[in-house]
Design an enzyme around this catalytic site. Structure first.
Site, short mmCIF file in Angstrom:
data_model
loop_
_atom_site.label_atom_id
_atom_site.label_comp_id
_atom_site.label_asym_id
_atom_site.label_seq_id
_atom_site.Cartn_x
_atom_site.Cartn_y
_atom_site.Cartn_z
N LYS A 95 1.05 4.06 -2.85
CA LYS A 95 0.70 5.54 -2.53
C LYS A 95 1.59 6.72 -2.63
O LYS A 95 1.47 7.69 -3.14
CB LYS A 95 0.24 5.51 -1.00
N TYR B 153 0.91 -1.16 0.02
CA TYR B 153 0.08 0.01 -0.04
C TYR B 153 0.90 1.22 0.10
O TYR B 153 0.68 2.31 -0.76
CB TYR B 153 -0.97 0.00 1.18
P1 NAD Z 1 -13.47 2.16 1.04
O1 NAD Z 1 -12.77 0.70 0.80
O2 NAD Z 1 -14.64 2.61 1.55
O3 NAD Z 1 -13.72 2.61 -0.70
C1 NAD Z 1 -12.71 2.19 -1.85
C2 NAD Z 1 -13.67 1.98 -2.84
O4 NAD Z 1 -13.01 1.68 -4.05
C3 NAD Z 1 -14.96 0.99 -2.93
O5 NAD Z 1 -16.13 1.62 -3.23
C4 NAD Z 1 -14.18 -0.09 -3.84
O6 NAD Z 1 -15.34 -0.89 -4.25
C5 NAD Z 1 -13.58 0.72 -4.94
N1 NAD Z 1 -12.55 -0.20 -5.45
C6 NAD Z 1 -11.55 -1.03 -5.03
N2 NAD Z 1 -11.21 -1.71 -6.02
C7 NAD Z 1 -11.45 -1.28 -7.17
C8 NAD Z 1 -11.38 -1.36 -8.61
N3 NAD Z 1 -10.64 -2.26 -8.90
N4 NAD Z 1 -11.91 -0.50 -9.44
C9 NAD Z 1 -13.09 0.38 -9.13
N5 NAD Z 1 -13.25 0.41 -7.95
C10 NAD Z 1 -12.72 -0.25 -7.07
O7 NAD Z 1 -12.24 2.98 1.07
P2 NAD Z 1 -11.94 4.62 1.44
O8 NAD Z 1 -11.51 4.74 2.95
O9 NAD Z 1 -13.17 5.28 1.12
O10 NAD Z 1 -10.77 4.86 0.64
C11 NAD Z 1 -10.73 5.76 -0.58
C12 NAD Z 1 -9.40 6.02 -1.06
O11 NAD Z 1 -8.82 6.96 0.31
C13 NAD Z 1 -8.43 4.91 -1.29
O12 NAD Z 1 -7.66 5.02 -2.36
C14 NAD Z 1 -7.73 4.73 0.27
O13 NAD Z 1 -6.65 4.26 -0.24
C15 NAD Z 1 -7.64 6.13 0.50
N6 NAD Z 1 -7.26 6.44 1.93
C16 NAD Z 1 -8.21 6.00 3.03
C17 NAD Z 1 -7.87 6.50 4.10
C18 NAD Z 1 -8.78 6.09 5.27
O14 NAD Z 1 -8.33 6.03 6.30
N7 NAD Z 1 -10.01 5.58 5.01
C19 NAD Z 1 -6.74 6.90 4.50
C20 NAD Z 1 -5.90 7.43 3.41
C21 NAD Z 1 -6.10 7.12 2.00
#
Ligand code: NAD
Length: 246
Positions: free
Chosen positions: A158, A154
């Site tokens: 990132k 990851y």
């Molecule tokens: P989440 O798991 O709730 O949502 C992720 C979404 O991406 C889901 O709707 C999933 O179906 C979709 N997805 C996954 N693989 C896919 C693919 N191959 N094609 C199309 N869609 C796909 O996660 P989140 O927390 O909402 O995260 C959203 C973004 O923010 C991600 O990139 C995550 O890495 C990043 N992020 C999240 C956090 C956190 O603390 N939640 C922190 C830093 C970064």
């Protein structure tokens, strides 16, 4: 603020992607919602968007596939005639320590989180370059800046996103296109819900603002970056993390 604009959000059926899609709709954009498998959740988001008086288009696609990146961009252009905003948000985790990490766990996370950004950005760039305008936001992570035990795959993806962001920003700036990254800290979504209460408490104690962020915190920053208020900002990484990484 975004009236008449077309915004694409990948992975928009829940969490941060959903919050960004709703925010853009509230500001007047028509929104293309990409989802991979959760059609019911995506349809609920589409309904909530249309209730705000703008249009929503659902596009099923797996961003890790090159041809699916093209499918999303083409669908947006056919439906709305332009691609003004792209938010590369889709992401997954497959956490484990390096010593236990399987090759496919490394590859899967790179394919979705990093190659997915390339797949969508490459096709969006073609349209935006012709338009001579566009705004791209890539969702990175505090983990891409600071690293994290158990997240070699990851963190690599990132951090790679930051390289893509800065390089594409340099390539497309002359065409009036901005490209920036948001590095969220720990945000309360399904992704972090999977962590135990003990881990969540220990994370909170390391956040200067002493709380997890909300998807809306990220959506507000995204709204700023795609607005005219951010026209002179490109190639930047904005941390939205309660002060975790300074
Ligand atoms: P989440 O798991 O709730 O949502 C992720 C979404 O991406 C889901 O709707 C999933 O179906 C979709 N997805 C996954 N693989 C896919 C693919 N191959 N094609 C199309 N869609 C796909 O996660 P989140 O927390 O909402 O995260 C959203 C973004 O923010 C991600 O990139 C995550 O890495 C990043 N992020 C999240 C956090 C956190 O603390 N939640 C922190 C830093 C970064």
């Amino acid at each position: 603020m975004l009236k008449g604009k077309t915004a694409i959000v990948t992975g928009a059926s829940r969490g941060i992607g959903k919050a960004i899609a709703l925010k853009f709709a509230e500001l007047g954009a028509n929104v293309v919602l990409n989802y991979r498998s959760s059609i019911n959740a995506a349809e609920e988001v589409a309904k909530a968007i249309e209730a705000k008086g703008v249009k929503a288009l659902l596009v099923q696609a797996d961003v890790s596939k090159f041809e699916d990146g093209e499918k999303i961009i083409n669908a947006a252009q056919e439906a709305f005639g332009s691609v003004d905003i792209l938010v590369n948000n889709a992401g997954i985790t497959k956490d484990t320590l390096l010593i236990r990490m399987k090759e496919e766990e490394f590859d899967n996370v790179i394919e979705v989180n990093l190659k997915g950004v390339f797949n969508c950005t490459k096709h969006a760039a073609r349209v935006m370059m012709k338009q001579r305008s566009g705004k791209i936001i890539n969702i990175s992570s505090v983990v891409g800046l600071a690293g994290n035990a158990g997240q070699v795959n990851y963190a690599a993806a990132k951090a790679g996103i930051l390289g893509i962001t800065k390089s594409v920003a340099k390539e497309l700036a002359a065409r009036g296109i901005t490209v920036n990254a948001i590095a969220p800290g720990f945000i309360a979504t399904d992704m972090t819900e999977a962590l135990s209460d003990k881990i969540k408490e220990s994370i909170k104690s390391n956040i200067p603002l002493r709380k997890l962020g909300t998807p809306e915190d990220i959506a507000d920053t995204a709204a700023f970056l795609v607005s005219d208020m951010a026209n002179y900002i490109t190639g930047q990484v904005i941390s939205v993390d309660g002060g975790m990484h300074m």
